[in-house]
Design an enzyme around this catalytic site. Structure first.
Site, PDB file in Angstrom:
ATOM      1  N   LYS A 106      46.365 -42.524  26.867  1.00 48.59           N
ATOM      2  CA  LYS A 106      46.387 -43.658  25.940  1.00 48.59           C
ATOM      3  C   LYS A 106      45.738 -43.214  24.635  1.00 48.59           C
ATOM      4  O   LYS A 106      44.744 -42.465  24.657  1.00 48.59           O
ATOM      5  CB  LYS A 106      45.610 -44.822  26.571  1.00 48.59           C
ATOM      6  CG  LYS A 106      45.619 -46.121  25.790  1.00 48.59           C
ATOM      7  CD  LYS A 106      44.872 -47.200  26.582  1.00 48.59           C
ATOM      8  CE  LYS A 106      44.802 -48.524  25.870  1.00 48.59           C
ATOM      9  NZ  LYS A 106      44.082 -49.530  26.687  1.00 48.59           N
ATOM     10  N   SER A 187      46.965 -53.578  27.581  1.00 45.43           N
ATOM     11  CA  SER A 187      47.165 -52.797  26.380  1.00 45.43           C
ATOM     12  C   SER A 187      47.579 -51.356  26.659  1.00 45.43           C
ATOM     13  O   SER A 187      48.037 -50.671  25.738  1.00 45.43           O
ATOM     14  CB  SER A 187      45.888 -52.804  25.531  1.00 45.43           C
ATOM     15  OG  SER A 187      44.835 -52.122  26.170  1.00 45.43           O
ATOM     16  N   SER A 211      43.987 -54.454  31.080  1.00 41.92           N
ATOM     17  CA  SER A 211      44.824 -53.514  30.325  1.00 41.92           C
ATOM     18  C   SER A 211      45.373 -52.335  31.118  1.00 41.92           C
ATOM     19  O   SER A 211      46.233 -51.606  30.620  1.00 41.92           O
ATOM     20  CB  SER A 211      44.063 -52.994  29.108  1.00 41.92           C
ATOM     21  OG  SER A 211      44.081 -53.969  28.095  1.00 41.92           O
TER      22      SER A 211
END
Ligand SMILES: *[C@@H]1O[C@H](CO)[C@@H](O)[C@H](O)[C@H]1NC(C)=O
Ligand SMILES: *[C@@H]1O[C@H](CO)[C@@H](O)[C@H](O)[C@H]1NC(C)=O
Length: 510
Positions: A106, A187, A211
């Site tokens: 990420k 996310s 997330s």
């Protein structure tokens, strides 16, 4: 003529049975697990270079559609060649861990290499990090190849409520590879999209509240949100040191556990890892990938409000899954209530929202200050950047309301201290009390809606694929437990996965 058609039939049935793909052509990389890849390395059917080339080509072809990847590592092929050489001469460590396995991170996880670390925002493009994130140091030690940075809901979905989940300025809107219009959730959207679409073998995401669990749920992959502090947050663009956790997002429980084993442990740049390291079992987590993991587990079912969030297909599948869990030998303790669930879900009332705003400002400013070079040094700078480059960041459309609220906070004052006390009380009187009273090993819920309960207590959770609705939109099931109970959660998640084997590769429907 008759003979010809017979020959045709034989050939056709051989093709359909996968005879040629299994025997005469090379190893199939798509859907391969880490164990498959290691075996193929060992049997000289595959090199890390071939693996990286396959992924780069696939990213090149499908990423313009899915937008799961922000950047690929210009050194990935060099690193692959290095791994291949090491295996050839049996360098110590070259047969285990994640040696030669590509991983996507990420984009809020720092790497000290040619890749940028930007949380998806142009504001951090060109910033120079002081060092690899703690988890990246461990990944490199385990031999992993950093393939690139995955997209995300920008700033881990802490810029504005108005932006759609999975959107970031630098790569636009991430798409769900099963049903493009379905939304990838965030996310850690790009991490989940990318493993689902076979852009990479495995990935890392981060979770503050949902997330990892939510994008795993939406993209039919496995996400582990570890107990806070089990994995280092040093070098991770933060929201809250009290709630942030780095964890794997992969296609199988086994892959996720192999990655978890590589990233847990003490990091002197994150004090919380010393306290949490007491939870790490001797010999790591892989030993819990055993048959009969469901046997004797006490699983609590809290229907209200989680069944209310579920679609019809999801509810139906959930009842069926409870049967499967029973058949595996678990005791289902049904119709439980978390007494204060409404108070936990009201993030304004609980204090979670208030506290996150103050913690974000403090910890983001500390992260930015620690950078070697950066176009922005404070949250105020980021807000100003967004105003200046409003078009790039779609500020007029999606806003930056959370940033503005965070900027208006002033440290941990009386309101924040009261919020801390209230959150601890909500956890004690709610989830913890339930777990202890009914002697539960985990709570099982459909979807990923359980995340706030886990988030405010720093508790772990695992989401596993659980089905597809009539349009083909995936959904998962979550297993949540108390701090340090990853061994139990892994046994349960693996037992469920092996009993159901629901995941199938995406088909990119409109
Ligand atoms: C990182 O950002 C710079 C722009 O500041 C760009 O030139 C470079 O290509 C980026 N790196 C990668 C690996 O994409
Ligand atoms: C949430 O909490 C706030 C503050 O205590 C309160 O004003 C509000 O009515 C609550 N909202 C709901 C939906 O209960």
């Amino acid at each position: 003529m008759a003979n010809d058609s017979l020959l045709f039939l034989i050939l056709a049935s051989l093709l359909l049975s996968g005879f040629f793909t299994k025997t005469s052509s090379a190893f199939s990389i798509e859907e391969a697990s880490i164990d498959d890849l290691r075996l193929a390395f060992k049997q000289n059917q595959l090199t890390s270079r071939q693996l990286v080339e396959f992924y780069l080509k696939r990213i090149g072809r499908l990423n313009p559609l899915l937008r799961g990847v922000i950047e690929v590592n210009p050194d990935a092929l060099f690193l692959a060649d290095k791994a291949d050489r090491e295996r050839k001469v049996n360098t110590p460590g070259s047969s285990g861990g994640l040696h030669g396995i590509p991983i996507l991170l990420k984009d809020n996880i720092a790497t000290k290499d040619k890749l940028n670390t930007t949380a998806g925002s142009y504001a951090l493009l060109g910033s120079v990090v002081p060092r690899d994130a703690g988890v990246v140091m461990k990944l490199r030690k385990a031999g992993a190849i950093i393939l690139g940075k995955a997209s995300l809901s920008e700033w881990s979905y802490f810029r504005s409520n108005g932006a759609p989940s999975g959107f970031c300025g630098r790569s636009g809107q991430g798409k769900n590879p099963y049903v493009l219009s379905a939304g990838p959730c965030g996310s850690s959207s790009g991490s989940a999209i990318s493993v689902a679409a076979n852009f990479v073998a495995v990935s890392l995401g981060t979770e503050t509240d949902g997330s990892i669990l939510c994008p795993s749920n939406a993209n039919s992959v496995v996400g582990i949100k570890p107990t806070v502090g089990l994995t280092s947050r040093a070098g991770v663009i933060p929201i809250s040191p009290r709630q942030d956790s780095v964890g794997p997002i992969c296609r199988t429980v086994s892959d996720a556990v192999i990655v978890l084993d590589a990233i847990v442990g003490v990091d002197y740049n994150d004090g919380a890892t010393q306290e949490a390291s007491k939870y790490i079992p001797h010999g790591g987590y892989k030993q819990f990938l055993k048959p009969y993991g469901l046997k004797g587990k006490r699983l609590g079912i809290v229907r209200n409000p989680f069944l209310g969030f579920a679609s019809k297909a999801e509810s139906k599948a959930f009842e069926h899954h409870l049967q499967t869990l029973r058949q595996g030998g678990s005791v289902i303790v049904d119709h439980l209530e978390i007494a204060n669930i409404n108070a936990i879900f009201n993030s304004t009332g609980s204090g979670e929202g208030t506290l996150l705003l103050a913690e974000f400002k403090i910890s983001l400013n500390a992260y930015l200050k620690d950078l070697v070079a950066s176009p922005v040094r404070t949250l105020a700078d980021v807000i100003a950047f967004n105003r200046k480059f409003a078009e790039l960041e779609k500020i007029n459309e999606f806003g930056q309301d959370i940033f503005l609220l965070a900027q208006a906070t002033n440290g941990i004052g009386n309101i924040e201290k009261a919020a801390l006390i209230n959150l601890a009380k909500l956890t004690r009187d709610g989830f913890q009390k339930l777990m202890w009273y009914y002697k539960l090993d985990a709570v099982v819920t459909p979807g990923a809606g359980f995340s706030p309960v886990l988030a405010i207590g720093g508790f772990p959770g695992i989401n596993v694929p659980a089905g597809y609705d009539d349009k083909g939109v995936p959904f998962g099931i979550s297993f949540g437990g108390l701090k340090g109970t990853e061994p139990k959660l892994i046994q349960i998640a693996f037992g469920f996965e092996q009993a159901t084997r629901i995941r199938k590769p995406p088909t990119f429907k409109a």
